[in-house]
Design a protein around this motif. Sequence first.
Motif: not given
Length: 435
Positions: A286-302
């Motif tokens: 459930l959460w891996r796609p959210i982590s790898s697809g949203v959370v980590v890229p947004v973290f990298a962006l900022f």
Amino acid sequence: MNDKHDSPLVEPLFGRLSAGGLRNMADTLRGESMGGVLLVVGAVLALIWANSPWQDSYTTIRDSPLAIEALHLDLTVGEWAADGLLAVFFFVVGVELKREIVTGELRRFSTAIVPVAAAVGGMAVPALIYLAINLPAADGAPHGWAIPTATDIAFAVAVLALVGKWLPASLRAFLLTLAVVDDLLAIIVIAIAYSDGLTLAWLLAAAACVTAFALLVRRGITCWYLLIPLAILAWLTMHASGIHATIAGVALGMVAPAVPLRGKAADRLPRQLSRDASVAEYFEHLWRPISSGVVVPVFALFTAGVSVDPSVLSEAIADPVAAGVAFGLVLGKPVGIVAATWLISRTRHANLAPGLGWTDVLGVGALAGIGFTVSLLVAELAFGVGHPRDEHAKLAVLSASILAALVGCAILTWRGRVHRLRGSHGFADGDENSE
């Protein structure tokens, strides 16, 4: 009595994986490959934005306060990305670790000792290299000793997906298990070395939230309207305790049961999962796609938006912090991993599995030098967002991670061709260590 294949004296290093290990590796490869690509995209966008004519808007947005007065939370957008969103990433790390301990390669001492020792060696040597360069500098520079100790699993998996088709499955699993243990050790370092004091009452409140979460999930209760509020409360109380709030994520992930569900709870699992799936497997799904697809890229962006103009680059090159980070990741990681693995092979009188050579281990060690997510987080914790040394450390992390990826790619591409010619097949073919 164990048979000879279970004996630590004769079992080869990187031998055949257990069924649980194969299943865990397949889930990780499937879930993180695209995440690594999105991570790189986020970092590239951050670099372009931070060095464009609109660079002021980048720092303005990143440093804009986003306070929640009712909860006494006064964080910037960048801090929400690091302290808030990244808790989801650490939750997935906690779930991965729990699955590895219960059903994967960390279940038995004979298979766990190699990746655990390699992870310790892969953290100790980079830290020592960093300190050797920065101890003479003093003035706060040694505080960044943990920056080059982390391995980015998403980035490493993305690279491994490109070059690892013909590598033995056990070798690929070694990198993934090593990275999970590495993340756990990094979490411990963050909790001990980079937390601001400790308020025991709030820590006990966080522990109570995690305990309540554990009691619910162990009874097969996975409804979001109970678990998500509890998880948020655990994060809030952990943040108030003075320990880095992302630690709540890994604690919640670790209490998820990794044994097959039974009865009505199994009937409520998504169709994509088998009937013998566990709560831990469900949470990861459930959460891996959210982590790898949203959370980590947004973290990298900022986080990865640093200036690369000539003056900043010259200052970074002259800064021992940047040198310590770069040498720690590019040299320290492979040296520490290979040395620790070799030491285990000698003390346990175990050879590498048939068809494998130490060059394979060196290639995996080189890929482990991809720092990125946790390294960028530790740089901010060590020096503060926007501090010149934070910028220099991030530049070193980015450049060293790219170099480590290129070196690892070159070695493993060559070794993959060797394995292919020898008739050794990877995970997709199910025969991971034949000659």
